[in-house]
Design an enzyme around this catalytic site. Structure first.
Site: not given
Length: 332
Positions: A54, A291
């Site tokens: 990443y 979330n």
């Protein structure tokens, strides 16, 4: 926040995890990365997921700076190996040498002496499976990782690895899984459950499609993930007219429950006992808290039936290869 045991390990992970795939590898600024990470701790999120590839180390470095300020036993940390890490085409894969190099590099960037879960990010058909397994086992023997996992391996590849090393080899799998991508239900969940492997699923909100912010027939909103060149890599997986129409049909179900469609989508993923955690991304602290609110939400059978009807034929079902995944197994 509720917590679940990760496979046959002794790790307790938060039902909602924070991931760093497209956001903290360069998609958002350092201050926002820090704010989202600290919001995760505030919300009871203790499971953090990253990978060496990443941003070619950028996400790990960002979290190394932030997470190292917290007690190491206050969070569960996972990273991965497989992806290409430099312009050298040989600097990738799952050879024993590459695994050894990359775990050391990851630990330096993460500013820790171990990760809790070390994943094979994909399967490497160019290397004998025995070599890959021995490389990962050495990482565990050296104390650099507590447990092992894999992401987007086929059932054939999983069985081959278990045949070589036994059922205690892995504790975690990381497949794509959401209302719109149901492929893991076709064999993967059953195989892993029989071998003490649970799932930390990626893209449970279908890269934001299941938040309802993308409307059929309209342009992508400014400031959204798919409007960003650096965070729109997975758009083709889930962004299509059929999926957008299906999400519109989910909206009244969520409204009837007094929740938003994203909470409905996360609760739907967590309805499966095979799933230990849903990995979510966030570019703002408010998204982290929203979330996290899905943890503990229970959906009745009537609601689940209504969801199935609303989704119709939109979801991907049946075995499906993920991006960059490959079939087959190479043996010595």
């Amino acid at each position: 926040m509720r917590y679940r045991t990760l496979g046959s390990s002794d790790l307790e992970v938060s039902e909602i995890a924070l991931g760093s795939w497209l956001t903290y590898s360069g998609g958002i600024e350092a201050e926002a990365t820090r704010a989202c990470t600290e919001a995760a701790f505030d919300a009871g999120i203790t499971f953090f997921d990253t990978a060496n590839v990443y941003g070619r180390g950028a996400a790990e470095s960002a979290w190394g700076d932030i997470l190292s300020a917290h007690p190491r036993d206050s969070y569960v940390l996972a990273t991965k190996v497989w992806g290409r890490m430099s312009e050298d085409p040989a600097d990738q894969g799952l050879s024993a040498d590459q695994i050894a190099r990359q775990i050391d590099a990851s630990l330096r960037r993460l500013r820790t002496d171990h990760v809790d879960v070390y994943y094979a990010h994909r399967f490497d058909t160019s290397v004998p499976l025995e070599d890959t397994i021995e490389g990962f086992q050495k990482v565990v023997e050296q104390g650099k990782a507590r447990y092992l996992g894999f992401s987007e391996w086929t059932t054939e590849q999983i069985r081959a690895a278990l045949d070589i090393a036994g059922p205690d080899l892995f504790v975690a799998s990381q497949p794509q899984y959401s209302m719109l991508w149901q492929a893991p239900e076709a064999g993967l969940f059953e195989l892993c459950a029989a071998n003490g492997i649970s799932h930390a699923v990626w893209s449970p909100l279908a890269q934001g499609v299941l938040t309802g912010k993308y409307a059929p027939g309209q342009a992508v909103p400014e400031g959204s993930r798919f409007a960003s060149d650096s965070m729109s890599d997975a758009r083709d997986l889930v962004y299509n007219e059929a999926n957008l129409q299906a999400v519109q049909r989910l909206l009244p179900i969520a409204e009837g429950l007094g929740i938003d469609v994203a909470t409905l989508a996360l609760a739907w993923v967590l309805r499966r006992g095979e799933v230990a955690s849903a990995i979510t991304g966030a570019s703002r602290p408010g998204q982290v808290h929203a979330n996290a609110a899905a943890s503990g939400v229970t959906l009745s059978e009537d609601v689940l039936a209504a969801v199935d009807e609303a989704l119709g034929s939109a979801p991907v079902t049946g075995p499906r290869l993920a991006a960059n995944a490959a079939e087959g197994v190479t043996r010595r």
